[in-house]
Write an enzyme that holds these catalytic residues in place. Structure first.
Site, PDB file in Angstrom:
ATOM      1  N   ASN A  96       6.870   0.368  27.032  1.00  0.00           N
ATOM      2  CA  ASN A  96       6.634   0.763  28.588  1.00  0.00           C
ATOM      3  C   ASN A  96       6.371  -0.336  29.388  1.00  0.00           C
ATOM      4  OD1 ASN A  96       6.038   2.872  30.548  1.00  0.00           O
ATOM      5  ND2 ASN A  96       3.615   2.472  29.839  1.00  0.00           N
ATOM      6  N   GLY A  97       7.058  -1.508  29.273  1.00  0.00           N
ATOM      7  CA  GLY A  97       6.771  -2.500  30.035  1.00  0.00           C
ATOM      8  C   GLY A  97       7.677  -2.729  31.456  1.00  0.00           C
ATOM      9  N   LYS A 126       8.227   3.307  35.546  1.00  0.00           N
ATOM     10  CA  LYS A 126       9.288   4.118  35.562  1.00  0.00           C
ATOM     11  C   LYS A 126       8.475   5.464  34.819  1.00  0.00           C
ATOM     12  CE  LYS A 126      13.808   4.426  34.120  1.00  0.00           C
ATOM     13  NZ  LYS A 126      14.915   4.184  33.213  1.00  0.00           N
ATOM     14  N   GLN A 171       2.422  -6.684  26.926  1.00  0.00           N
ATOM     15  CA  GLN A 171       3.239  -7.735  26.145  1.00  0.00           C
ATOM     16  C   GLN A 171       3.187  -8.916  26.985  1.00  0.00           C
ATOM     17  OE1 GLN A 171       7.158  -5.422  28.155  1.00  0.00           O
ATOM     18  NE2 GLN A 171       7.649  -7.375  27.301  1.00  0.00           N
ATOM     19  N   GLY A 220      11.546  -8.484  27.866  1.00  0.00           N
ATOM     20  CA  GLY A 220      12.160  -7.676  27.339  1.00  0.00           C
ATOM     21  C   GLY A 220      11.549  -6.911  26.234  1.00  0.00           C
ATOM     22  N   HIS A 221      12.015  -5.850  25.742  1.00  0.00           N
ATOM     23  CA  HIS A 221      11.292  -5.101  24.902  1.00  0.00           C
ATOM     24  C   HIS A 221      11.202  -5.611  23.295  1.00  0.00           C
ATOM     25  CE1 HIS A 221      15.229  -3.547  23.887  1.00  0.00           C
ATOM     26  NE2 HIS A 221      15.579  -3.345  25.464  1.00  0.00           N
ATOM     27  N   ASN A 280      11.925   4.021  23.916  1.00  0.00           N
ATOM     28  CA  ASN A 280      11.723   3.769  25.332  1.00  0.00           C
ATOM     29  C   ASN A 280      11.153   4.988  25.991  1.00  0.00           C
ATOM     30  OD1 ASN A 280      13.780   1.742  24.763  1.00  0.00           O
ATOM     31  ND2 ASN A 280      15.622   2.705  25.554  1.00  0.00           N
ATOM     32  N   LYS A 305      17.955   7.412  33.504  1.00  0.00           N
ATOM     33  CA  LYS A 305      18.212   5.962  33.697  1.00  0.00           C
ATOM     34  C   LYS A 305      18.776   5.902  35.318  1.00  0.00           C
ATOM     35  CE  LYS A 305      18.731   4.190  29.599  1.00  0.00           C
ATOM     36  NZ  LYS A 305      17.587   3.316  29.085  1.00  0.00           N
TER      37      LYS A 305
HETATM   38  N1  UPG Z   1      10.843  -2.631  28.355  1.00  0.00           N
HETATM   39  C1  UPG Z   1       9.547  -3.361  28.328  1.00  0.00           C
HETATM   40  N2  UPG Z   1       9.644  -4.527  28.415  1.00  0.00           N
HETATM   41  C2  UPG Z   1      10.565  -5.440  28.843  1.00  0.00           C
HETATM   42  C3  UPG Z   1      11.594  -4.604  29.305  1.00  0.00           C
HETATM   43  C4  UPG Z   1      11.781  -3.169  29.050  1.00  0.00           C
HETATM   44  O1  UPG Z   1       8.776  -2.518  27.613  1.00  0.00           O
HETATM   45  O2  UPG Z   1      10.192  -6.582  29.139  1.00  0.00           O
HETATM   46  C5  UPG Z   1      11.011  -1.068  28.139  1.00  0.00           C
HETATM   47  C6  UPG Z   1      11.099  -0.285  29.428  1.00  0.00           C
HETATM   48  O3  UPG Z   1      10.089   0.049  29.886  1.00  0.00           O
HETATM   49  C7  UPG Z   1      11.934   0.880  28.666  1.00  0.00           C
HETATM   50  C8  UPG Z   1      12.885   0.143  27.456  1.00  0.00           C
HETATM   51  O4  UPG Z   1      12.170  -0.953  27.335  1.00  0.00           O
HETATM   52  O5  UPG Z   1      11.394   1.885  28.249  1.00  0.00           O
HETATM   53  C9  UPG Z   1      14.280   0.079  27.568  1.00  0.00           C
HETATM   54  O6  UPG Z   1      14.659  -0.813  28.609  1.00  0.00           O
HETATM   55  P1  UPG Z   1      15.989  -0.452  29.601  1.00  0.00           P
HETATM   56  O7  UPG Z   1      16.070  -1.746  30.252  1.00  0.00           O
HETATM   57  O8  UPG Z   1      16.054   0.792  30.068  1.00  0.00           O
HETATM   58  O9  UPG Z   1      17.175  -0.597  28.210  1.00  0.00           O
HETATM   59  P2  UPG Z   1      17.852  -1.725  27.944  1.00  0.00           P
HETATM   60  O10 UPG Z   1      17.120  -2.865  27.426  1.00  0.00           O
HETATM   61  O11 UPG Z   1      19.031  -1.975  28.808  1.00  0.00           O
HETATM   62  O12 UPG Z   1      18.664  -1.342  26.510  1.00  0.00           O
HETATM   63  C10 UPG Z   1      17.908  -0.484  25.345  1.00  0.00           C
HETATM   64  C11 UPG Z   1      18.633  -1.275  24.211  1.00  0.00           C
HETATM   65  C12 UPG Z   1      19.946  -0.759  23.982  1.00  0.00           C
HETATM   66  C13 UPG Z   1      20.272   0.574  24.207  1.00  0.00           C
HETATM   67  C14 UPG Z   1      19.422   1.206  25.207  1.00  0.00           C
HETATM   68  C15 UPG Z   1      19.359   2.801  25.108  1.00  0.00           C
HETATM   69  O13 UPG Z   1      18.471  -2.867  24.022  1.00  0.00           O
HETATM   70  O14 UPG Z   1      20.632  -1.207  22.884  1.00  0.00           O
HETATM   71  O15 UPG Z   1      21.411   1.396  23.865  1.00  0.00           O
HETATM   72  O16 UPG Z   1      18.254   0.769  25.484  1.00  0.00           O
HETATM   73  O17 UPG Z   1      18.869   3.137  26.467  1.00  0.00           O
END
Ligand code: UPG
Length: 449
Positions: free
Chosen positions: A85-86, A98, A161, A190-191, A219, A340
């Site tokens: 949730n970052g 979000k 994080q 990143g997550h 997510n 999204k």
């Molecule tokens: N998030 C964090 N910290 C960060 C960046 C993101 O907690 O530094 C969280 C964010 O809040 C969200 C989740 O990570 O809940 C996903 O982030 P998002 O940018 O929406 O997704 P992507 O990183 O583009 O893609 C991820 C996977 C990908 C998958 C997709 C499904 O890496 O493989 O297909 O999620 O939606």
């Protein structure tokens, strides 16, 4: 790298409090490793050899329909749920978390998640804790929302994080001058940072001490990611240390990561790793049939064991390669309901779904199995615009397809059925009046109906 090291020491020395300084120093050391890896990878310029990438073997992806339910709920007491949730809702024009956006019945993503877990805990009589990973960008929003659950049937733990310094493209030196420098000079890495942050925050050890062995990660914007006992049972039976839920790819999912077979081992492939000449291949549905939902099941003891090697992943799913018996589960689409874009938001807010204990359920009176395809144009990209242009969310239970382009505004109690296309050209404006019913209609031009 030397100049970076000096700058980092200088940053660390701007912190006075000793304990804070130590934690910050650890964080900056992790950042420094990532930075030097970036430098060395840039020098090599390849990490995956495209010709060695294969579609996953049959035993690397198990079909959800073959899974069986456990005989009781005992496994659930060994489970914890974590939401990453970052991230900010920047792609929808939001400046905050979000997950703090209201999605349905005045409830935010976080409220709905809490409802889901609360429901699980009360109906199954178990104690599954909810863990939220926040970043410096989302921490305050998150705390504001969850504070009202302090005395409820769900234990909520949050941890922050990492916060890494942005670097200048030209000089490759850090932007911030002090540890407390403005937000804009930092980023959450990143997550994939979830492993590092879970470990350094002490939450990993706390979970293990409580007897938790499995962690379900997803997510925070995926309302379909509810705890599934069949998947958990499968994980235990197969001794899989890591499971990734994948689902069949549609044209709308071309950006998602995919599972591949690389020299016999299963790996996540993200678009960022794909050389530009193969980008079209990557997006094709034929070669890569499935994509990662980012619903991940992780064995916590295994995680602790291999912490040293996985701490630098940028995508959480990329860690799959480090675990034993890691594989994919091909799950129904209903387990991936993300928001999204504002088009996704319209669908979720509409009468297509109703809420049951925080879970979205398809409205029974919809005649078709599939949900409508909604394409809102750039005028609806930002959340403020979306809210202004829909006085009320239209009824779309009988809609198949909606495309809206240009300056279009919807009144109250509008009903859309079949295929509806509304196009306001440059300089034109279309207002759909209150109570209007549009069925298989194409509207264009300058209409004031
Ligand atoms: N998030 C964090 N910290 C960060 C960046 C993101 O907690 O530094 C969280 C964010 O809040 C969200 C989740 O990570 O809940 C996903 O982030 P998002 O940018 O929406 O997704 P992507 O990183 O583009 O893609 C991820 C996977 C990908 C998958 C997709 C499904 O890496 O493989 O297909 O999620 O939606």
């Amino acid at each position: 790298a030397k100049a970076m090291r000096n700058d980092i020491s200088r940053l660390v020395n701007t912190v006075e409090d000793l304990a804070t300084k130590k934690a910050f120093d650890t964080e900056m050391q992790s950042f420094f490793y990532l930075f030097t890896r970036y430098l060395s990878e840039r020098a090599k310029s390849v990490d995956l050899d495209w010709d060695r990438i294969k579609s996953p073997a049959e035993d690397q992806i198990v079909l959800y329909d073959t899974l069986v339910a456990p005989k009781d709920q005992a496994n659930l007491n060994r489970l914890a749920v974590l939401k990453v949730n970052g991230g900010l809702g920047t792609s929808m024009g939001m400046t905050g978390a979000k997950s703090a956006l209201e999605v349905k019945d005045d409830m935010t993503f976080l409220d709905l998640t809490v409802r889901q877990i609360e429901h699980l805990n009360t109906t199954r009589n178990v104690d599954v804790p909810l863990i939220l990973m926040t970043s410096f960008n989302t921490h305050e929003d998150t705390l504001r929302i969850i504070k009202k659950y302090a005395n409820q049937q769900v234990r909520i733990t949050t941890f922050n994080q990492s916060r890494y310094p942005r670097i200048y493209k030209e000089t490759l030196l850090p932007c911030p001058k002090r540890a407390d420098d403005d937000k804009k000079h930092w980023y959450p890495p990143g997550h994939g940072d979830v492993y590092n942050a879970l470990f350094h925050s002490g939450v990993l050890d706390q979970l293990l001490a409580e007897g938790k062995e499995y962690l379900f990660v997803s997510n925070s914007d995926n309302l379909g990611a509810v705890v599934d006992e069949k998947i958990l049972q499968h994980m235990i039976e197969t001794n899989a240390e890591f499971l990734m839920e994948v689902t069949d790819k549609t044209k709308a999912d071309i950006k998602g990561g995919t599972l591949i077979d690389y020299e016999g081992s299963v790996r996540l492939l993200e678009i960022a790793q794909v050389p530009s000449e193969h980008a079209e291949d990557f997006k094709s549905i034929r070669k890569f049939k499935i994509f990662n939902t980012n619903n991940l099941w992780i064995n916590l003891k295994a995680l602790k064991r291999i912490m040293a090697v996985i701490q630098l992943e940028t995508a959480a799913g990329a860690a799959i390669k480090h675990f034993k018996n890691g594989h994919g589960i091909n799950v129904p689409r209903s387990r991936f309901l993300p928001v999204k874009s504002c088009s996704d938001l319209l669908l979720i807010k509409s009468d297509i779904y109703s809420l049951q204990h925080g879970q979205l359920v398809l409205n029974e009176s919809r005649m078709f199995e599939t949900t409508p395809v909604i394409k809102l144009g750039d005028h609806f990209k930002k959340i403020q615009q979306f809210q202004k242009r829909f006085k009320k969310i239209p009824r779309i239970i009988e809609l198949d397809h909606l495309t809206v382009t240009g300056d279009v505004n919807f009144g109250r109690n509008v009903t859309l059925r079949g295929t509806v296309i509304i196009v306001a050209n440059e300089g034109q404006r279309i207002d759909i009046p209150d109570g209007c019913i549009l069925e298989n209609r194409l509207l264009s031009g300058n209409l004031n109906m």
